[in-house]
Design a protein around this motif. Structure first.
Motif, mmCIF file in Angstrom:
data_model
loop_
_atom_site.group_PDB
_atom_site.id
_atom_site.type_symbol
_atom_site.label_atom_id
_atom_site.label_comp_id
_atom_site.label_asym_id
_atom_site.label_seq_id
_atom_site.Cartn_x
_atom_site.Cartn_y
_atom_site.Cartn_z
ATOM 1 N N GLU A 21 0.846 -1.192 0.000
ATOM 2 C CA GLU A 21 0.000 0.000 0.000
ATOM 3 C C GLU A 21 0.882 1.243 0.000
ATOM 4 O O GLU A 21 1.831 1.350 0.780
ATOM 5 N N GLY A 22 0.568 2.175 -0.866
ATOM 6 C CA GLY A 22 1.347 3.401 -0.955
ATOM 7 C C GLY A 22 0.729 4.521 -0.145
ATOM 8 O O GLY A 22 -0.072 4.302 0.769
ATOM 9 N N ARG A 23 1.094 5.737 -0.495
ATOM 10 C CA ARG A 23 0.576 6.902 0.209
ATOM 11 C C ARG A 23 -0.894 7.114 -0.159
ATOM 12 O O ARG A 23 -1.378 6.574 -1.157
ATOM 13 N N PRO A 24 -1.624 7.914 0.614
ATOM 14 C CA PRO A 24 -3.041 8.150 0.305
ATOM 15 C C PRO A 24 -3.214 8.784 -1.070
ATOM 16 O O PRO A 24 -2.430 9.633 -1.491
ATOM 17 N N THR A 25 -4.252 8.373 -1.753
ATOM 18 C CA THR A 25 -4.571 8.955 -3.052
ATOM 19 C C THR A 25 -5.228 10.319 -2.860
ATOM 20 O O THR A 25 -5.551 10.726 -1.739
ATOM 21 N N ASP A 26 -5.440 11.028 -3.965
ATOM 22 C CA ASP A 26 -6.107 12.330 -3.884
ATOM 23 C C ASP A 26 -7.510 12.186 -3.301
ATOM 24 O O ASP A 26 -7.957 13.026 -2.515
ATOM 25 N N ARG A 27 -8.205 11.142 -3.685
ATOM 26 C CA ARG A 27 -9.563 10.940 -3.172
ATOM 27 C C ARG A 27 -9.548 10.709 -1.665
ATOM 28 O O ARG A 27 -10.413 11.211 -0.938
ATOM 29 N N GLU A 28 -8.574 9.948 -1.186
ATOM 30 C CA GLU A 28 -8.488 9.700 0.252
ATOM 31 C C GLU A 28 -8.131 10.970 1.012
ATOM 32 O O GLU A 28 -8.613 11.199 2.124
ATOM 33 N N THR A 29 -7.295 11.811 0.412
ATOM 34 C CA THR A 29 -6.968 13.089 1.046
ATOM 35 C C THR A 29 -8.201 13.978 1.133
ATOM 36 O O THR A 29 -8.459 14.617 2.162
ATOM 37 N N LEU A 30 -8.993 14.026 0.060
ATOM 38 C CA LEU A 30 -10.216 14.824 0.072
ATOM 39 C C LEU A 30 -11.228 14.269 1.068
ATOM 40 O O LEU A 30 -11.951 15.028 1.722
ATOM 41 N N THR A 31 -11.281 12.938 1.193
ATOM 42 C CA THR A 31 -12.176 12.338 2.178
ATOM 43 C C THR A 31 -11.749 12.698 3.595
ATOM 44 O O THR A 31 -12.583 12.963 4.466
ATOM 45 N N SER A 32 -10.442 12.731 3.831
ATOM 46 C CA SER A 32 -9.942 13.124 5.151
ATOM 47 C C SER A 32 -10.353 14.551 5.480
ATOM 48 O O SER A 32 -10.737 14.858 6.612
ATOM 49 N N ARG A 33 -10.286 15.431 4.497
ATOM 50 C CA ARG A 33 -10.725 16.810 4.722
ATOM 51 C C ARG A 33 -12.231 16.867 4.952
ATOM 52 O O ARG A 33 -12.722 17.675 5.751
ATOM 53 N N LEU A 34 -12.958 16.016 4.239
ATOM 54 C CA LEU A 34 -14.409 15.960 4.415
ATOM 55 C C LEU A 34 -14.773 15.574 5.842
ATOM 56 O O LEU A 34 -15.745 16.081 6.414
ATOM 57 N N ILE A 35 -13.986 14.693 6.444
ATOM 58 C CA ILE A 35 -14.222 14.278 7.821
ATOM 59 C C ILE A 35 -13.756 15.358 8.795
ATOM 60 O O ILE A 35 -14.416 15.651 9.795
#
Length: 287
Positions: A21-35
């Motif tokens: 598993e690599g670093r978070p994708t752009d979608r995962e980063t945006l989801t983190s901000r959403l939370i």
């Protein structure tokens, strides 16, 4: 508050040079901000303990949006923990398919939706909203917000019931108290000086910097700690600016206007085109 979708959740094995598993994708980063956006303000002032909320997707069906579930799951985890949290909140996605509002539609259904709104809701209000629509009228957007808030209520009730059943006592947080001597000096002795900072934008920064230094020098001469000066200074400045704008009448507000039109094309198929076939005297291209 990271949100990670591991490849094994979709039954995949990373290939290529990286086999893990690599670093978070752009979608995962945006989801983190959403939370993070709706949750961060719900921690009490003075709570300085390092806190991480990690949402890991371990199974995915390709139809349900994991980011919305992660937002609700993060709130539920905080509700049953001993972390002080003024929740719960719940995440809801609202779509509009064939003129009908739908809560948490499937991803394939969203292809036919002319509305996509993601909301974070509390019992009383909508605390965060983002999204877009295909030129829908304002009353439809307002109806969608009300629809989403009502759809979130069962999720909020479930979290409150979980917290009651777990029954874990929350930690006590003592909010820091500002030094009353600093507040008195800023508000009473220098309160009128803050209004002068609103006169000229260009000189405002230097004026406020000098005023803050002057107050700090006076406090130090009286052996009063200046640790709280920055926060008290900003509060007083915000209060003065807020009272100024709240007292303005509509007649004193600037009148805004707009004119629009097409940019005149002097030659060619587009402004600035230097194609030899588009020079003056040559018929422009049909497109």
């Amino acid at each position: 508050m990271p949100s990670a979708k591991v490849a094994r959740g979709a039954g995949k094995i990373p290939g290529g040079f990286f086999k893990r598993e690599g670093r978070p994708t752009d979608r995962e980063t945006l989801t983190s901000r959403l939370i993070d956006r709706p949750i961060r303000p719900l921690f009490p002032k003075g709570f300085t303990s390092e806190t991480q909320v990690i949402a890991t997707v371990i199974s995915v069906d390709g139809r349900h949006d994991s980011s919305i579930l992660a937002l609700t799951g993060a709130s539920a985890a905080l509700m049953i923990s001993d972390i002080p949290f003024s929740g719960p909140i719940a995440g809801i996605r609202v779509g509009r398919i064939d003129g009908k509002l739908v809560s948490n539609p499937h991803q394939d259904e969203m292809e036919n939706s002319d509305l996509d709104i993601v909301m974070a809701c509390s019992r009383e209000a909508v605390v965060m909203v983002e999204g877009g629509a295909h030129e829908l009228p304002e009353d439809v957007i307002l109806e969608a917000l009300d629809f989403g808030h009502r759809a979130a209520q069962p999720l909020l009730e479930a979290q409150e019931e979980m917290a009651r059943q777990v029954g874990r006592e929350k930690r006590t947080v003592v909010a820091p108290q500002l030094d009353e001597r600093v507040m008195a000096a800023v508000v009473e002795e220098y309160g009128s000086r803050f209004t002068e900072a609103l006169a000229d934008k260009l000189e405002r920064r230097d004026y406020l910097s000098n005023l803050k230094a002057e107050i700090a020098a006076q406090l130090e001469s009286q052996d009063i700690p200046v640790d709280d000066l920055g926060e008290v200074f900003e509060k007083q400045l915000s209060a003065v600016i807020g009272s100024r704008f709240s007292s303005r009448k509509s007649a004193s507000a600037a009148v805004l206007s707009m004119r629009f039109g097409r940019y005149p094309v002097k030659w060619g198929c587009c402004p600035g085109c230097m194609d030899q076939r588009c020079l003056p005297g040559v018929k422009p291209r049909p497109w």
